[in-house]
Design an enzyme around this catalytic site. Structure first.
Site, PDB file in Angstrom:
ATOM      1  N   GLY A 130       4.899   2.294   1.371  1.00  0.00           N
ATOM      2  CA  GLY A 130       5.890   3.123   0.687  1.00  0.00           C
ATOM      3  C   GLY A 130       6.366   4.243   1.600  1.00  0.00           C
ATOM      4  O   GLY A 130       7.570   4.489   1.739  1.00  0.00           O
ATOM      5  N   ASP A 131       5.414   4.919   2.258  1.00  0.00           N
ATOM      6  CA  ASP A 131       5.770   6.020   3.174  1.00  0.00           C
ATOM      7  C   ASP A 131       6.627   5.495   4.324  1.00  0.00           C
ATOM      8  O   ASP A 131       7.620   6.106   4.718  1.00  0.00           O
ATOM      9  CB  ASP A 131       4.504   6.667   3.767  1.00  0.00           C
ATOM     10  CG  ASP A 131       3.669   7.340   2.681  1.00  0.00           C
ATOM     11  OD1 ASP A 131       4.202   7.554   1.573  1.00  0.00           O
ATOM     12  OD2 ASP A 131       2.480   7.632   2.936  1.00  0.00           O
ATOM     13  N   SER A 164       0.836  -1.194   0.000  1.00  0.00           N
ATOM     14  CA  SER A 164       0.000   0.000   0.000  1.00  0.00           C
ATOM     15  C   SER A 164       0.873   1.248   0.000  1.00  0.00           C
ATOM     16  O   SER A 164       2.083   1.183   0.227  1.00  0.00           O
ATOM     17  CB  SER A 164      -0.879   0.012   1.254  1.00  0.00           C
ATOM     18  OG  SER A 164      -0.060   0.240   2.387  1.00  0.00           O
ATOM     19  N   LYS A 165       0.223   2.365  -0.253  1.00  0.00           N
ATOM     20  CA  LYS A 165       0.924   3.644  -0.229  1.00  0.00           C
ATOM     21  C   LYS A 165       1.588   3.841   1.144  1.00  0.00           C
ATOM     22  O   LYS A 165       2.686   4.360   1.246  1.00  0.00           O
ATOM     23  CB  LYS A 165      -0.085   4.762  -0.511  1.00  0.00           C
ATOM     24  CG  LYS A 165       0.545   6.128  -0.574  1.00  0.00           C
ATOM     25  CD  LYS A 165      -0.490   7.181  -0.844  1.00  0.00           C
ATOM     26  CE  LYS A 165      -0.774   8.078   0.340  1.00  0.00           C
ATOM     27  NZ  LYS A 165       0.343   8.637   1.063  1.00  0.00           N
ATOM     28  N   ARG A 166       0.881   3.377   2.160  1.00  0.00           N
ATOM     29  CA  ARG A 166       1.423   3.535   3.521  1.00  0.00           C
ATOM     30  C   ARG A 166       2.744   2.778   3.719  1.00  0.00           C
ATOM     31  O   ARG A 166       3.647   3.230   4.395  1.00  0.00           O
ATOM     32  CB  ARG A 166       0.397   3.088   4.567  1.00  0.00           C
ATOM     33  CG  ARG A 166       0.032   4.249   5.490  1.00  0.00           C
ATOM     34  CD  ARG A 166      -1.033   3.905   6.488  1.00  0.00           C
ATOM     35  NE  ARG A 166      -2.230   3.362   5.855  1.00  0.00           N
ATOM     36  CZ  ARG A 166      -2.843   2.246   6.262  1.00  0.00           C
ATOM     37  NH1 ARG A 166      -2.373   1.564   7.286  1.00  0.00           N
ATOM     38  NH2 ARG A 166      -3.940   1.845   5.649  1.00  0.00           N
TER      39      ARG A 166
END
Ligand code: GLU
Length: 503
Positions: free
Chosen positions: A264-265, A260-262
């Site tokens: 990646g962060d 998920s994008k999370r």
């Protein structure tokens, strides 16, 4: 395969395009091109509540950057236009009405409030073959009441009447035969109160009308498949239903579950194709493009997430992918994302890219630094340094000293082991350089070594000071190659400058 191959990528423009989405585009594209078929881009924007400014343009820009150009799309047009579902609104209702007429769907008049009450009183409430009996719909109400309600203008939706305990099966090109029990699926809304179709109705109607032969999409859509299969059965007798392929998920590098994008962060890498600016939060999420990935490397990395050609080959051009891709070789299991591997692909593509396109990109990064230098000089620099670059932006650090003498020279790294002997050596070498006319790498190196031993020095001890003189720091390719490229005048000037600083 007799039927003309027509595939579609059908995104809902609700945010940045996740790398899994781009991989779906890629697999669609490869399959289409391999079979001389057509690749359609259809924008599925019937859910107005999820409209996000800029998301549609973002999809066009991403496909453009990747070079995955659709044959038909809202931008390119085509025989089956329009390709945006919001512009096809009037087309869907007749199908919903036909389903009602044939007994496969029904009108439901329950208000948002009434539904809320049910949800609050019944845990995990679903509108399905059990609960529909207790709701306000045309299955429960008599015909006259239904007609009156419809006439009265009361908002209504059309829901699918999922059959009880029916075995729904289909063949997935990746997963083989798949079964679902219809009782586990709720009565999906097909047509909303605003007259817009939901995704389920629109996707089936449009795949039919656009003569889609194969539907490749992410595994997250598998639970929707039974709804779509039944709609195909009820509306079109399963005639010309596309062959389905549900692509495996791209998984987190650590642990299980979808990337998920999370993640990646949290782990410091991009998940979206390009920078995504979210107008709702005012936040920009970094993309692969802006992080410095070449589109060739990005696609190459994506194709290997869940596929290989059965050999050890890892680097593929788009053309090679088109030739070698096969949906049968796509794995069933999810593919773990590995950012280090993604970087490896980028480096490999920097090494592989033809010098002219590399030249343009490097010049872009270096800006005014290269003004006045010939392309053949720039290309020599690129060829000598590209092995040290993971991203195009790395060329700045790795090459700027070829164009301009370093401003900061790490003299402190030379000083501790500096002595008169070394000073003397470099003065002699300078003298020789001044009178030397053969500027080949091997001659420069040979004389350096000869002079070192004549002075009783190990040439190895002199290499680091020499490198720092030319480059400014402890990095870069072979030092005599550097001297060879920057030329006589620059080499001499830089040595003199540092000798002065050391004096
Ligand atoms: N509109 C769906 C999405 O946003 C498409 C799913 C499908 O390909 O059927 O991904």
């Amino acid at each position: 395969m007799n039927k003309k191959v027509r595939v579609r990528f059908a995104p809902s423009p609700t945010g940045g395009l996740h790398l899994g989405g781009v991989r779906t585009v890629l697999f669609n594209y490869l399959f289409a091109k391999q079979h001389n078929g057509e690749f359609v881009l259809r924008i599925e924007d019937t859910d107005q509540t999820r409209f996000v400014e800029g998301a549609e343009q973002y999809i066009y820009d991403t496909l453009d950057w990747c070079g995955l150009v659709p044959d038909e799309s809202p931008l390119h047009g085509g025989n089956f236009a329009p390709y945006k579902q919001s512009q096809r609104k009037d087309l869907y209702k007749q199908y919903a009405l036909k389903l009602v007429e044939d007994g496969f769907a029904y009108y439901a008049f329950d208000t948002a409030n009434e539904l809320e009450l049910k949800r609050n009183s019944i845990p995990n409430f679903q509108y399905n073959h059990i609960t529909r009996e207790g709701m306000k719909n045309s299955l429960v109400l008599d015909e006259t009441t239904t007609k009156e309600l419809l006439k009265s203008g009361l908002p209504y939706v059309i829901r699918m009447k999922m059959p009880h305990n029916e075995d729904i099966r289909f063949n997935d090109m990746i997963r083989g035969e798949i079964h679902f029990n219809s009782s586990l699926v709720d009565d999906k809304v097909l047509l909303k109160a605003d007259g817009m179709p939901t995704y389920h109705l629109a996707v089936v109607v449009d795949d039919y009308l656009m003569q889609i032969s194969h539907a490749f999409r992410g595994e997250e859509w598998l639970p929707s498949a039974p709804v779509h299969i039944l709609l195909w059965k009820y509306l079109f007798g399963l005639n010309n239903m596309p062959q389905w392929a549900h692509l495996p998920l791209i998984l987190k590098p650590d642990g299980n579950g979808k990337l998920s994008k999370r993640d990646g962060d949290r782990l410091g890498f991009p998940v979206f194709a390009k920078d995504w600016y979210d107008p709702k939060t005012n936040e920009t999420t970094v993309g692969f493009k802006e992080r410095g990935f070449l589109p060739q490397a990005f696609l190459n990395m994506l194709v290997m997430l869940g596929w290989n050609d059965g050999t050890e080959q890892e680097i593929f051009t788009l053309q090679e992918m088109v030739e070698k891709f096969s949906i049968e070789r796509v794995h069933k299991g999810g593919a773990k994302f590995d950012y280090e591997k993604a970087k490896w692909f980028n480096h490999a593509w920097i090494m592989k890219l033809d010098i002219n396109s590399l030249n343009l990109q490097v010049k872009n990064v270096l800006g005014s630094l290269t003004v006045g230098y010939s392309d053949s000089y720039i290309n020599q620099v690129i060829n000598l340094t590209k092995d040290r670059c993971t991203f195009i932006a790395d060329f700045e650090q790795q090459t700027s000293y070829f164009f301009k003498a370093p401003i900061n020279v790490d003299v402190a790294a030379i000083k501790p082991k500096w002595d008169n002997n070394k000073q003397h050596f470099f003065e002699e070498y300078l003298n020789w350089l001044n009178t030397n006319f053969d500027w080949s790498t091997s001659i420069l190196e040979q004389e350096f070594k000869n002079l070192a031993s004549a002075n009783g020095l190990k040439h190895g001890e002199l290499m680091l000071p020499f490198r720092i003189m030319l480059v400014g720091g402890k990095f870069g390719p072979a030092v005599f190659d550097i001297a060879n490229i920057i030329g006589k005048e620059q080499t001499i000037t830089r040595i003199k400058h540092v000798l002065n600083l050391l004096a």
